[in-house]
Design a protein around this motif. Structure first.
Motif, PDB file in Angstrom:
ATOM      1  N   MET A   1       0.847  -1.186   0.000  1.00 21.47           N
ATOM      2  CA  MET A   1       0.000   0.000   0.000  1.00 21.47           C
ATOM      3  C   MET A   1       0.892   1.249   0.000  1.00 21.47           C
ATOM      4  O   MET A   1       1.881   1.313   0.720  1.00 21.47           O
ATOM      5  N   ASP A   2       0.516   2.246  -0.779  1.00 22.82           N
ATOM      6  CA  ASP A   2       1.358   3.432  -0.904  1.00 22.82           C
ATOM      7  C   ASP A   2       1.194   4.394   0.276  1.00 22.82           C
ATOM      8  O   ASP A   2       2.168   4.816   0.894  1.00 22.82           O
ATOM      9  N   ILE A   3      -0.046   4.782   0.540  1.00 23.33           N
ATOM     10  CA  ILE A   3      -0.338   5.718   1.633  1.00 23.33           C
ATOM     11  C   ILE A   3      -1.555   5.221   2.401  1.00 23.33           C
ATOM     12  O   ILE A   3      -2.530   4.749   1.796  1.00 23.33           O
ATOM     13  N   ILE A   4      -1.497   5.344   3.713  1.00 22.99           N
ATOM     14  CA  ILE A   4      -2.682   5.129   4.543  1.00 22.99           C
ATOM     15  C   ILE A   4      -2.886   6.367   5.410  1.00 22.99           C
ATOM     16  O   ILE A   4      -1.989   6.793   6.146  1.00 22.99           O
ATOM     17  N   LEU A   5      -4.060   6.975   5.257  1.00 20.19           N
ATOM     18  CA  LEU A   5      -4.486   8.069   6.130  1.00 20.19           C
ATOM     19  C   LEU A   5      -5.342   7.453   7.227  1.00 20.19           C
ATOM     20  O   LEU A   5      -6.311   6.743   6.921  1.00 20.19           O
ATOM     21  N   PHE A   6      -5.026   7.694   8.491  1.00 19.04           N
ATOM     22  CA  PHE A   6      -5.820   7.102   9.562  1.00 19.04           C
ATOM     23  C   PHE A   6      -6.092   8.134  10.646  1.00 19.04           C
ATOM     24  O   PHE A   6      -5.523   9.229  10.644  1.00 19.04           O
ATOM     25  N   ASN A   7      -6.986   7.761  11.580  1.00 14.45           N
ATOM     26  CA  ASN A   7      -7.437   8.686  12.632  1.00 14.45           C
ATOM     27  C   ASN A   7      -8.039   9.953  12.029  1.00 14.45           C
ATOM     28  O   ASN A   7      -7.842  11.059  12.548  1.00 14.45           O
ATOM     29  N   GLY A   8      -8.773   9.795  10.944  1.00 18.54           N
ATOM     30  CA  GLY A   8      -9.421  10.932  10.301  1.00 18.54           C
ATOM     31  C   GLY A   8     -10.910  10.949  10.557  1.00 18.54           C
ATOM     32  O   GLY A   8     -11.503   9.969  11.019  1.00 18.54           O
ATOM     33  N   ASP A   9     -11.528  12.077  10.253  1.00 15.69           N
ATOM     34  CA  ASP A   9     -12.986  12.234  10.303  1.00 15.69           C
ATOM     35  C   ASP A   9     -13.434  12.317   8.844  1.00 15.69           C
ATOM     36  O   ASP A   9     -13.563  13.405   8.273  1.00 15.69           O
ATOM     37  N   VAL A  10     -13.624  11.148   8.221  1.00 18.83           N
ATOM     38  CA  VAL A  10     -13.777  11.049   6.773  1.00 18.83           C
ATOM     39  C   VAL A  10     -15.247  11.095   6.366  1.00 18.83           C
ATOM     40  O   VAL A  10     -16.054  10.269   6.815  1.00 18.83           O
ATOM     41  N   TYR A  11     -15.590  12.044   5.504  1.00 14.49           N
ATOM     42  CA  TYR A  11     -16.928  12.137   4.915  1.00 14.49           C
ATOM     43  C   TYR A  11     -16.772  11.847   3.423  1.00 14.49           C
ATOM     44  O   TYR A  11     -16.184  12.644   2.686  1.00 14.49           O
ATOM     45  N   THR A  12     -17.288  10.717   2.993  1.00 13.52           N
ATOM     46  CA  THR A  12     -17.054  10.296   1.604  1.00 13.52           C
ATOM     47  C   THR A  12     -17.949  11.023   0.607  1.00 13.52           C
ATOM     48  O   THR A  12     -17.627  11.081  -0.579  1.00 13.52           O
ATOM     49  N   LEU A  13     -19.102  11.545   1.074  1.00 17.83           N
ATOM     50  CA  LEU A  13     -20.114  12.194   0.228  1.00 17.83           C
ATOM     51  C   LEU A  13     -20.740  11.229  -0.778  1.00 17.83           C
ATOM     52  O   LEU A  13     -21.319  11.663  -1.789  1.00 17.83           O
ATOM     53  N   ASP A  14     -20.626   9.927  -0.533  1.00 18.91           N
ATOM     54  CA  ASP A  14     -21.274   8.967  -1.421  1.00 18.91           C
ATOM     55  C   ASP A  14     -22.776   8.944  -1.167  1.00 18.91           C
ATOM     56  O   ASP A  14     -23.284   9.642  -0.275  1.00 18.91           O
ATOM     57  N   ASP A  15     -23.497   8.159  -1.967  1.00 17.29           N
ATOM     58  CA  ASP A  15     -24.961   8.157  -1.882  1.00 17.29           C
ATOM     59  C   ASP A  15     -25.477   7.709  -0.522  1.00 17.29           C
ATOM     60  O   ASP A  15     -26.582   8.086  -0.112  1.00 17.29           O
ATOM     61  N   GLU A  16     -24.698   6.881   0.183  1.00 21.35           N
ATOM     62  CA  GLU A  16     -25.122   6.374   1.489  1.00 21.35           C
ATOM     63  C   GLU A  16     -24.694   7.278   2.640  1.00 21.35           C
ATOM     64  O   GLU A  16     -25.001   7.013   3.800  1.00 21.35           O
ATOM     65  N   GLY A  17     -23.941   8.307   2.329  1.00 20.75           N
ATOM     66  CA  GLY A  17     -23.447   9.190   3.380  1.00 20.75           C
ATOM     67  C   GLY A  17     -22.437   8.513   4.287  1.00 20.75           C
ATOM     68  O   GLY A  17     -22.367   8.787   5.495  1.00 20.75           O
ATOM     69  N   THR A  18     -21.616   7.662   3.715  1.00 21.37           N
ATOM     70  CA  THR A  18     -20.647   6.876   4.484  1.00 21.37           C
ATOM     71  C   THR A  18     -19.619   7.764   5.176  1.00 21.37           C
ATOM     72  O   THR A  18     -19.064   8.691   4.574  1.00 21.37           O
ATOM     73  N   LYS A  19     -19.358   7.440   6.439  1.00 19.21           N
ATOM     74  CA  LYS A  19     -18.289   8.094   7.193  1.00 19.21           C
ATOM     75  C   LYS A  19     -17.281   7.031   7.598  1.00 19.21           C
ATOM     76  O   LYS A  19     -17.628   5.862   7.780  1.00 19.21           O
ATOM     77  N   ALA A  20     -16.032   7.419   7.742  1.00 23.73           N
ATOM     78  CA  ALA A  20     -14.984   6.443   8.034  1.00 23.73           C
ATOM     79  C   ALA A  20     -13.868   7.102   8.834  1.00 23.73           C
ATOM     80  O   ALA A  20     -13.907   8.305   9.136  1.00 23.73           O
ATOM     81  N   GLU A  21     -12.858   6.302   9.171  1.00 19.82           N
ATOM     82  CA  GLU A  21     -11.704   6.783   9.916  1.00 19.82           C
ATOM     83  C   GLU A  21     -10.424   6.787   9.088  1.00 19.82           C
ATOM     84  O   GLU A  21      -9.505   7.559   9.358  1.00 19.82           O
ATOM     85  N   ALA A  22     -10.382   5.901   8.080  1.00 19.50           N
ATOM     86  CA  ALA A  22      -9.110   5.705   7.379  1.00 19.50           C
ATOM     87  C   ALA A  22      -9.321   5.433   5.897  1.00 19.50           C
ATOM     88  O   ALA A  22     -10.374   4.930   5.474  1.00 19.50           O
TER      89      ALA A  22
END
Length: 544
Positions: A1-22
């Motif tokens: 894997m090239d880059i991993i962003l973690f411990n984030g407050d991720v808003y994907t803006l996809d149709d389901e309104g998915t939120k994530a950390e990494a």
């Protein structure tokens, strides 16, 4: 894997309104999105780990309309944005003349003046600029880009005098005796711009890269830009060559979608015959729509209106094209599969544009045409219905409110103004409304732009409850303007605009979550990290 962003407050803006950390990034795309534990399992010896420490993560911002090359060009000109009088313009020009090693054939060029901010509240003229120089030509472009003023030396070089004929779709001002005052509007600008020396290809590339360096600091990962007529000689092949070389040299830090300003029918046919069309290019530089300028600006009173201006009953603005010529340009592009966007600020200009779109779509129906109108400021209820019925994209610039809210009611009257800049109404009607800046007319800083749409206030916080407050939009709507809607405008919603697996790893990290702060704070939020295609192109924090 090239880059991993973690411990984030991720808003994907996809149709389901998915939120994530990494987010895991491999090559130029998003490989996986999820919680810290699952994504960190993908770490290998070559992975770059970035601890976001709770920062806000959204898709990379897309500016749906600016003039990138002109922005870079303007950086090399005298900055007139802060001038508060004509004397200031003269002082700035004199400073430039004294501090630059000017040679025969050089021009003193400036941009950014706005007479509405002057103590004199009038346009400068040739006699004002003669106080800068009578030896070197001087050309000062108004902030809107639709008016320029020159000195007597420039008029002499251009051969403009009291015997000169006016030009269709524009005008130059004259005094009572017929002598030109050095003020040029709309198409008449070509009389001046056409004689200014062109920068060479290396200088053009430098203008582009320096402009992008500034843009990525604002989290902008994709730029839809009108560049073809930003250089004096208007050589679109020179612009294409500059971008193509930058791609080959791997020096293009943002994705470019060219809005092709080609207002001449023969040049348009030549362009299409060479094989250029919407979609030509690659993921970093791509030909987009035909761009047309159908009128001017509200500030300069050259926006074309259905009725005279309230504060100047002698004018209704300037239509750049006849209906017949506009129809021909739109139909030619539409027939060849090239989508079309038309600069329209006044309502009369928009009615002309809709006639052209209706004619083209009637002759050759196409459901997913994505034709659009840029700026679409002075609307009425009938025009809003036409946007919806014809599925026309409305390219808007919320930051315009900072200036325009202070003049629009004077220009067109309070009642008519109620139906202008009606972005909430557009969104509620299902009209696609991508956000942009029109830089260098305004700054392309995205957060102040979103703030304008969300609060309906100027950058000084006026008025207290916002201008036309029923037209305020929410944070999510504002984010989507500068992400999903921008991707839609370029037919690229399948590869960018949201954070999803297999889409481009175009990502912006902000210092604060826009959903969790007061709307008034949004304009001051800083961009901490910008990633384009898996490459970090800007970081505010040196540890990254």
């Amino acid at each position: 894997m090239d880059i991993i962003l973690f411990n984030g407050d991720v808003y994907t803006l996809d149709d389901e309104g998915t939120k994530a950390e990494a987010i895991a990034i491999k090559k130029n795309k998003v490989y996986a999105i999820g919680n810290n534990k699952d994504i960190l399992k993908l770490t290998d010896k070559d992975t770059r780990l970035i601890d976001l420490q709770g920062r806000f993560v959204v898709p990379g911002f897309i500016d749906s309309h600016m003039h990138l090359l002109n922005y870079g060009y303007t950086r090399a000109k005298v900055d007139l944005n802060n001038a508060s009088s004509i004397d200031d313009l003269i002082t700035l020009g004199n400073n430039a003349r004294e501090n630059r090693d000017l040679k025969e054939g050089d021009w003193i060029l400036g941009r950014g003046w706005n007479n509405d901010f002057f103590t004199e509240n009038r346009f400068p003229n040739r006699y004002d600029l003669d106080k800068i120089s009578t030896e070197f030509p001087v050309c000062y472009t108004r902030a809107c880009g639709h008016v320029a003023v020159v000195n007597s030396k420039a008029l002499e070089i251009a051969g403009i005098n009291k015997k000169s004929q006016q030009i269709s779709g524009g005008k130059f001002d004259i005094d009572k005796s017929g002598e030109p005052l050095g003020i040029f509007r709309e198409n008449a600008l070509d009389l001046i711009y056409g004689i200014i020396p062109d920068p060479d290809i290396d200088k053009v590339k430098e203008m582009i890269t320096k402009g992008i360096d500034d843009a990525v600091k604002q989290g902008i990962t994709s730029i839809q830009t009108d560049d073809f007529e930003q250089l004096p000689k208007k050589e679109y092949e020179k612009v294409i060559k500059a971008y193509t070389e930058l791609v080959e040299e791997k020096r293009l830090k943002a994705r470019i979608y060219e809005q092709c300003l080609i207002p001449d029918i023969e040049r348009l046919k030549e362009f299409l015959n060479k094989g250029y069309n919407t979609g030509w290019g690659n993921e970093y530089y791509k030909i987009g729509p035909l761009k047309l300028l159908s009128d001017g600006s509200l500030g300069a009173r050259t926006a074309y209106m259905t009725v005279p201006y309230v504060d100047d009953s002698q004018t209704m603005g300037i239509p750049v094209f006849s209906q017949e010529k506009l129809d021909e340009l739109v139909m030619t592009a539409h027939d060849e599969g090239m989508h079309v966007i038309i600069h329209c600020i006044g309502d009369a200009a928009m009615y002309m544009a809709f006639k052209s779109f209706e004619r083209a779509l009637k002759q050759k129906p196409k459901k997913d045409h994505r034709h659009g109108i840029v700026h679409c400021q002075i609307t009425d209820l009938n025009l809003l219905e036409k946007f919806k019925r014809l599925n026309i994209v409305a390219y808007i610039q919320p930051i315009f409110l900072h200036y325009d809210m202070h003049i629009v009611e004077n220009r067109i009257g309070i009642e008519r103004a109620k139906h202008t800049y009606n972005w909430k109404s557009m969104i509620d009607m299902g009209i696609h409304a991508p956000g942009g800046s029109d830089a260098p007319v305004e700054k392309f800083d995205v957060l102040p732009n979103m703030y304008s749409a969300i609060t309906r206030k100027d950058l000084n916080g006026y008025p207290k409850n916002g201008w036309l407050p029923d037209q305020k939009i929410g944070v999510e709507e504002a984010l989507k303007m500068f992400t999903i809607e921008g991707a839609y405008a370029s037919f690229e919603e399948d590869v960018k605009g949201t954070l999803e697996v297999d889409k481009y790893a175009d990502i912006v990290v902000l210092e604060k979550n826009l959903y969790k702060i007061e709307p008034e704070e949004i304009k001051d939020v800083k961009v901490d990290l910008t990633i384009v295609g898996g490459n970090i192109v800007y970081h505010r924090n040196s540890q990254w």
